[in-house]
Every structure is written in structure tokens, then in C-alpha cells.
Write an enzyme that holds these catalytic residues in place. Structure first.
Site, PDB file in Angstrom:
ATOM      1  N   GLY A 346       0.812  -1.226   0.000  1.00  0.00           N
ATOM      2  CA  GLY A 346       0.000   0.000   0.000  1.00  0.00           C
ATOM      3  C   GLY A 346       0.839   1.266   0.000  1.00  0.00           C
ATOM      4  CE  LYS A 349       5.853  -2.270  -2.982  1.00  0.00           C
ATOM      5  NZ  LYS A 349       4.941  -2.066  -1.851  1.00  0.00           N
ATOM      6  CD  GLU A 472       5.832  -8.032  -5.219  1.00  0.00           C
ATOM      7  OE1 GLU A 472       6.336  -9.166  -5.298  1.00  0.00           O
ATOM      8  OE2 GLU A 472       6.108  -7.249  -4.316  1.00  0.00           O
TER       9      GLU A 472
END
Ligand code: ATP
Length: 547
Positions: A346, A349, A472
Site C-alpha cells: 500500500g 509502488k 512483483e
């Protein structure tokens, strides 16, 4: 041509007495009727085909527009509802359009022609008929307004139903695993019942209005016929003229009923049209842009002086709604470097990556890509310099090739194979004899999470983009594959990587690491520097057993 038949029929009478017609008269009549049927069939086909063209154009415009809306619109809207507008609403529009055009175009001439002939034959009889018919028409137009409202409700609920089913099918495993079937079924059943109730509302209006219209039409015919007979007996009208008049009336009743029915369908089509317009009226993503530049990454090389940063944020503030997400953010990422963004969940990014892609614009501050302020650049041009591997690495339904070549079609099969090999996905090509054309199922369901991520990375590497954003992108990989991809990124030359990662092990060799917390940069440097100087980063690293 049909309108000539009553005139022809007067050959059956001479001075009010029935005459057996001659063969040429019968043959002429048959010819007239057949030709009129053939012309009407052709006309009908032509109209249907024009109708199909118009609806195809509406679908093309709507689907093209749907794919070019600002990203914020997709955040706020339901994909099922959007799908329903392309599918259900355009079908609704198509049906109503077909009925209206064929009724109006083929029936209109017949009705107007009959009216003109009838007015010439007996203006009084015609006046009576037209007054009665206009009353029926007014009734139908009034009912169309009610139908439009009910139809709008029905189409909205149908949209909700499509979105709920869409959501359930996408999350079917979660629903089954959490025994959520009964609850979902209740929601769906409630929506289906709401669609039914709206349908019933329309049916109620139509089942009152349509028979009323038919009865009114029949009454009108009886009144006109009675009045005509009275005028014949009083010598004001000849039998031949009355016969012609009645025939014209009957000829015009069928197209007239069609026109009246089509009138009752206008409500449906208006509701569908409004729902389609709602989407078409949303400005496209590009509509507010003022393009004054294109990004030319080679240009600075020709000049003396340093190359501009690949990406630069200057005092950027951003919020999705009222809550600030990024505050006074400053970043400078060199061309050809590997830069990581780390921080708690949160922190903002992924938002940074989405701003680089210009999915959203900052509330204030500037973002430059390869030396150009991105708000002054063409979005397609900007995006052609950036490849983005999203957090969930969604794969598209289709083949491996389609997934690799999304947005760029000019790579050879060899290049596709090589890039698959570099991300350790060659084994997919051995699964079937289809090779690159092997289907990977809806959203890549036939691949593992890690394979989907590597396929997305392969797509980014295959593109010509100089800036690669990885959100990610290795989160689902096993240790071996994670190492392979991390090493691969350091070997690729001439590209800038911006990597969002929670697992610090994947980014400790980055040229630069930015640490984010609550939308602010709270530290930057290499892993070694940050470990020494930034307590927040040191804590993150220590929690992951990294020294
Ligand atoms: N489309 C959106 N609309 C509204 N709020 C959003 C949207 N996307 C993200 N947010 C909110 O913005 C904040 C930052 O989200 P972001 O995804 O950038 O965080 P992150 O650092 O990438 O988190 P994570 O590591 O969990 O992916 C979060 O509070 C999130 O709830």
C-alpha cells in the site's frame, strides 16, 4: 403495385353488376400480385442488410471505444455491464431497428399511397378513417414512453446479471472452495427475477396496448365499412368506389399494424440506444491530450552532454480519490540501469508504475520519460517505449504466440522460441505438436502461476521497449527460476528495468533502490548504502534474513 390491385378489381364490375373477368385481366392481376411480392421480398432483404450494417457499425464503434476509455473508467465500471452493452443492448437495438425500418420503409409507401387513393375516392369516408387511425397512433406513442422506462430497467438488470456471472465464473475456484455457491446462486436468482419483473412490466403494457390497438383498428374498419354502405344506399358513393376503398383500407391495415407495433418497440430501442450512448459519450483516453512531442530516445546521444534519465518524477502528488497516495515524490532513474522500488504493502509502488504508463495523471508535479514530459507526448508513442508486467501477470486466452506478440507482430518464430528458452519455458512447446500455437486456456489457466509470470516477462523482453516495468513479476517463481530471471535482467543490455519487489533477495544487486512508505520516498541508494543508513530498509532486510 399492390395499390393498383383495387383499381384492377373494378374490371369485375360494370354499372354495379358483377362481370366474369376475361383471361387477360386475370393474368394481369396475377402478374401484378407476383411482381409486388417479389419487389417486397427484395426490398425487405435490402432493408435487413442495411440494418445489419448499421448495427455492425454501432458494435464496432462501441467495442473500439470500450478499449480506449480512460483507466479510471474501468476502475469505476463493471466489466460485465460493459459487455452487456456490446452484446445485449446492440441486439436489442438491432431487433427494434429491423422492425421499425422494415415496417416504416415497406409499409409507409403503401399506407401513404392508399391514403391518397382513398382521399380521392371519398374524402368524407377517408376523413373518418384517418381520425380513428390517428387516435390509435397516439395511444401507441404514449405507451412507448412507459416501455422505454421499463426496458431501461430491464437492460440495466441484465447488465448486473452478466457482471455477476462474469465475476463468479472468474472466481469459480474461490466460490467452490468457500462453499459460496448457495449465496451466489441467491444473488443471481434475485437478478434473474428482477429481469423477469421488468419484462413482465413491458409485457403488461404491451398486452394492454396491442389488443386495444387491434380492436380499435377493427372498429375503425367496421365504422368505415358501415358509413360506406350507408353512402352507397343514399347514392353518394358507387359500389365500385366503395369496393376500391375497402380494399385499399385492408391493404393498408397490415403495414399500418406493423408500423404501430414498431412504434411500441421504439421504447425498447431508445433505452438500448441510451445505454450505448452513455459509453460513447465518455471521452476517450486521448481526447483531452495536447500532443507536442514524441519520445526519441536516440536523440540525446547525438548531442554532447549527459543522457536524460529514463524516468524522472519531479514533486509528484497523486490520489485516486480524496486520499493522497503519493506525496512530493522525486525519482531519477538512469537509462540502462536496474532500479528497485521497495516498501510495505500500500506504499504506492504499483501506482508509480501506472503513472509512468500514464494510466493516470498526477494531481501536480511532472513525470519525464527519456527527457520528455509525458503529458505532452502521444500515449501510444510513450507506451511503445515501455513494457509493463503487471502484478498478477495476467495471460490472455489464446495461444502462446498471441501472448508473446501482443502489440507487436513482427517477431519471428525463432525469436519467440529463443525468448521462451531464456525464461525457462521451452518445455511448453513440447507439450503438444502445436508448438507456439498451443492454447493456454482462459486467462492462461493451463499454465502455473510461475509460468504465467515468465510468459509475461518473455513478452516484455521480446518487445522493443527500452523501459521495462516489473511489478512483483517473480513473486510466484521457485528459487531456481527466480535466480534465473534475476540474472537474466542483469545480462540484458540497453534496457532500463524498474522493479517492484517484496522479496529483497531479488533486488539487492540493483543499481539503485528507492524505499517508499506511505507515498513518500524515505531512502535511496544501493543495498549496502541503505542497509547502513536507512533503519526502515535495514528492518525490512533483517526480517528477510538479508544482511
Ligand atoms: N484503482 C485504484 N483506485 C483506488 N485506490 C487504489 C487503486 N489502486 C490502488 N489504490 C490504493 O492506493 C494505495 C497504493 O496502492 P499500490 O497498489 O500502489 O500499493 P503497493 O505499494 O504497490 O502495494 P502492494 O505491495 O500491496 O502491491 C493503496 O492504499 C490502494 O488501496
Amino acid at each position: 403495385m399492390t395499390l393498383l390491385v383495387p383499381k384492377y378489381m373494378t374490371n369485375f364490375f360494370q354499372n354495379g353488376v358483377f362481370q366474369v373477368p376475361q383471361w387477360p385481366v386475370i393474368a394481369g392481376m396475377l402478374l401484378l400480385v407476383t411482381a409486388s411480392g417479389a419487389i417486397s421480398a427484395l426490398q425487405n432483404y435490402q432493408l435487413q442488410s442495411t440494418g445489419e450494417d448499421i448495427v455492425r457499425d454501432a458494435r464496432l464503434a462501441l467495442s473500439k471505444h470500450l478499449l480506449r476509455l480512460p483507466i479510471r473508467e474501468y476502475d469505476q465500471r463493471d466489466s460485465g455491464d460493459l459487455l452487456s452493452r456490446v452484446g445485449n443492448d446492440t441486439s436489442q437495438l438491432r431487433n427494434a431497428f429491423m422492425q421499425c425500418t422494415s415496417a416504416l420503409a415497406s409499409g409507409f409507401i403503401t399506407v401513404i399511397g392508399s391514403a391518397a387513393f382513398m382521399a380521392m375516392l371519398d374524402p368524407i369516408l377517408f376523413g373518418t378513417a384517418i381520425t380513428l387511425l390517428l387516435t390509435v397512433f397516439t395511444l401507441m406513442l404514449l405507451s412507448a414512453k412507459f416501455i422505454e422506462r421499463a426496458s431501461y430497467d430491464s437492460q440495466y438488470t441484465l447488465g448486473d446479471l452478466t457482471s455477476t456471472l462474469n465475476r463468479d465464473l472468474a472466481g469459480i475456484r474461490t466460490i467452490r472452495a468457500s462453499n459460496g455457491f448457495e449465496n451466489e446462486n441467491k444473488v443471481i436468482a434475485a437478478l434473474i427475477n428482477r429481469v423477469r419483473l421488468s419484462g413482465l412490466k413491458i409485457a403488461k403494457i404491451q398486452s394492454i396496448v396491442n389488443p386495444l390497438a387491434t380492436i380499435a383498428l377493427q372498429l375503425a374498419a367496421i365504422i368505415v365499412f358501415g358509413l360506406g354502405l350507408w353512402r352507397v344506399t343514399t347514392g353518394l358513393l358507387s359500389v365500385e368506389k366503395l369496393t376500391q376503398f375497402i380494399m385499399l383500407l385492408f391493404i393498408s391495415i397490415s403495414p399500418l399494424s406493423q408500423i404501430i407495433y414498431a412504434g411500441s418497440q421504439i421504447g425498447n430501442s431508445m433505452a438500448a440506444m441510451n445505454r450505448i450512448r452513455e459509453i460513447l459519450d465518455i471521452p476517450e483516453e486521448k481526447d483531452s491530450d495536447t500532443v507536442v512531442a514524441t519520445i526519441n530516445e536516440h536523440m540525446p546521444l547525438a548531442h554532447s552532454g549527459p543522457r536524460p534519465p529514463a524516468v524522472e518524477f519531479q514533486h509528484v502528488y497523486f490520489s485516486y480519490g480524496s486520499k493522497p497516495i503519493l506525496r512530493d515524490l522525486n525519482l531519477s532513474i538512469s537509462q540502462g540501469s536496474v532500479t528497485a522500488l521497495v516498501g510495505p504493502s500500500g506504499a504506492g509502488k504499483s501506482t508509480i508504475l501506472q503513472l509512468i504508463e500514464r494510466f493516470y495523471d498526477p494531481s501536480s508535479g511532472n513525470i519525464n520519460v527519456l527527457g520528455k514530459d509525458i503529458t505532452t507526448c502521444d500515449r501510444d508513442d510513450l507506451r511503445s517505449h515501455i513494457a509493463y508486467v503487471e502484478q498478477d501477470s495476467p495471460a490472455l486466452s489464446g495461444s502462446i504466440r498471441e501472448n508473446l506478440l501482443l502489440g507487436s507482430n513482427d517477431c519471428s518464430d525463432d525469436e519467440c522460441r529463443r525468448v521462451l528458452e531464456s525464461v525457462n519455458l521451452s518445455h511448453l512447446l513440447d507439450r503438444s505438436d502445436k508448438g507456439l500455437d498451443m492454447q493456454i486456456g482462459e486467462n492462461g489457466i493451463m499454465l502455473s502461476g510461475g509460468e504465467r509470470q515468465r510468459l509475461a516477462i518473455a513478452r516484455a523482453l521480446l518487445s522493443t521497449a527500452k523501459i521495462i516495468l516489473l511489478d512483483e513479476a517473480t513473486a510466484n517463481l521457485d528459487a531456481d527460476n527466480e535466480r534465473l530471471i534475476t540474472q537474466l535482467l542483469t545480462q540484458v543490455e540497453g534496457r532500463t528495468f524498474i522493479i517492484v519487489a517484496h522479496r529483497l533477495a531479488t533486488i539487492i544487486d540493483s543499481d539503485l533502490i528507492y524505499v517508499l512508505n506511505q507515498g513518500r520516498i524515505i531512502g535511496s541508494g544501493t543495498h549496502k548504502q541503505l542497509f547502513k543508513t536507512a533503519p526502515f530498509y535495514r528492518n525490512l532486510a533483517t526480517e528477510q534474513y538479508i544482511s
